[in-house]
Design an enzyme around this catalytic site. Structure first.
Site, mmCIF file in Angstrom:
data_model
loop_
_atom_site.group_PDB
_atom_site.id
_atom_site.type_symbol
_atom_site.label_atom_id
_atom_site.label_comp_id
_atom_site.label_asym_id
_atom_site.label_seq_id
_atom_site.Cartn_x
_atom_site.Cartn_y
_atom_site.Cartn_z
ATOM 1 C CG ASP A 156 -3.004 -8.343 0.649
ATOM 2 O OD1 ASP A 156 -2.239 -8.684 1.570
ATOM 3 O OD2 ASP A 156 -4.008 -7.611 0.823
ATOM 4 C CG HIS A 194 -1.993 -1.017 1.203
ATOM 5 N ND1 HIS A 194 -2.830 -1.199 0.126
ATOM 6 C CD2 HIS A 194 -2.351 -1.947 2.130
ATOM 7 C CE1 HIS A 194 -3.666 -2.216 0.395
ATOM 8 N NE2 HIS A 194 -3.389 -2.681 1.592
ATOM 9 C CG ASP A 196 -5.069 -9.905 3.367
ATOM 10 O OD1 ASP A 196 -4.816 -10.393 2.246
ATOM 11 O OD2 ASP A 196 -4.783 -8.732 3.675
HETATM 12 ZN ZN LIG Z 1 -4.163 -7.093 2.697
#
Ligand SMILES: [Zn+2]
Length: 317
Positions: free
Chosen positions: A173, A136, A254
């Site tokens: 992810d 990110h 995740d």
């Molecule tokens: Zn993540």
């Protein structure tokens, strides 16, 4: 059987963002425990992650961002010495402690050392069990638990310092890797393929901002079948066309069914299957070279089992 490297460093345990924060040092303990009890650890070459140089971090980040991170660390040290709290907030979900700076340098350093080792032929592939995660972090901003974009730094490093012509970044992810996209979009020497839950944090990725981006947004509740369709229908054709000389993986776990950070339904077998698909591409075009970076994954047992499945595949166990 080729060697699989396992990069980490003690500094990666010392960074933490406060009590109850899901991106916690226990994630690395859970992974290591699982690898030990299952015997997977025996097959891995353990490697100490070096600190990245700031000149290398600058391949993916602007100097102001790097200076801001360092400045915050210095400011926090003075605050702590004066009796202040041990954390400083950089965004609503993300904070630094006195060890964050070093941990972030080790995490990016792991990615580049793993890149060096696979390109030198010392390792066939590598997994970096590091934190903070990176995908990110944009060129000029820390966000979403991320400070420096480990995978983007290493991708630029492979292109600039090793003079590769084509590197791929694969991101599975559950969250869109907005930072990696920010740094790599428009650089035709890189191809990024990803899938992620959408709409969901960080609310980007619905469109492809440049031809070298292949985003596959999927609705909440998607599982293995939808994931396989994305990999076979979108990722693999692009990767085959691109012929990467090195494959990076932003390996977040995740999207696992048990991980309540997201609402996807992947299982260990899906991560193992995806890893096998990427190994086939790597064997065809990249002399088997894969560098995989830990990103998300917050329910400890599901994270540990998923990393175990990923590593079993990488190490041909
Ligand atoms: Zn993540």
């Amino acid at each position: 059987m080729g060697k699989t490297g396992y990069f980490s460093h003690q500094d990666c345990w010392l960074h933490e963002m406060g009590p109850g924060h899901p991106e916690c040092p226990g994630r690395l303990d859970a992974i290591e425990d699982r690898l030990l009890v299952t015997g997977v650890a025996d097959a891995l070459e353990r490697c100490e992650a070096p600190q990245a140089s700031l000149a290398d971090i600058e391949l993916a980040h602007n100097r102001l961002h790097i200076a801001a991170m360092r400045g915050l660390t210095d400011w926090l040290r003075e605050e702590v010495e004066a009796g202040g709290p041990p954390y400083t907030q950089v965004d609503p979900d993300t904070s630094m402690n006195l060890h964050t700076w070093n941990a972030a340098l080790r995490a990016a350093g792991a990615a580049m050392a793993a890149t060096d080792a696979v390109l030198a032929g010392e390792l066939e592939n590598a997994f970096c069990a590091v934190r903070p995660p990176g995908h990110h972090a944009t060129r000029d901003k820390a966000m979403g638990f991320c400070f420096f974009n480990n995978v983007a730094v290493a991708a630029k490093y492979a292109l600039q310092r090793h003079n590769l012509n084509r590197v791929a970044v694969v991101d599975f992810d559950v969250h869109h890797g907005n930072g990696t996209e920010d740094i790599l979009a428009g650089d035709e020497r890189a191809l990024m393929v990803s899938f992620f839950q959408h709409p969901f944090y960080p609310y980007s990725g619905a469109d492809n901002p440049a031809p070298n981006m292949c985003n596959v947004p999927l609705p909440a509740g998607s599982g293995g079948e939808e994931f396989r369709d994305a990999v076979m229908g979108a990722w693999l054709p692009r990767l085959e066309e691109f012929k990467p000389q090195l494959i990076f993986i932003s390996a977040g776990f995740d999207a696992h069914y048990e991980d309540d950070m997201g609402s996807m339904k992947l299982f260990e077998k899906d991560y193992a299957w995806a890893t096998e698909q990427l190994k086939v591409v790597a064997a065809k075009y990249a002399e088997k070279r894969i560098v995989s970076m830990l990103e998300g994954g917050y329910v400890l047992s599901a994270l540990a089992r998923s990393v175990g499945a990923h590593l079993r595949s990488l190490a041909d166990l």
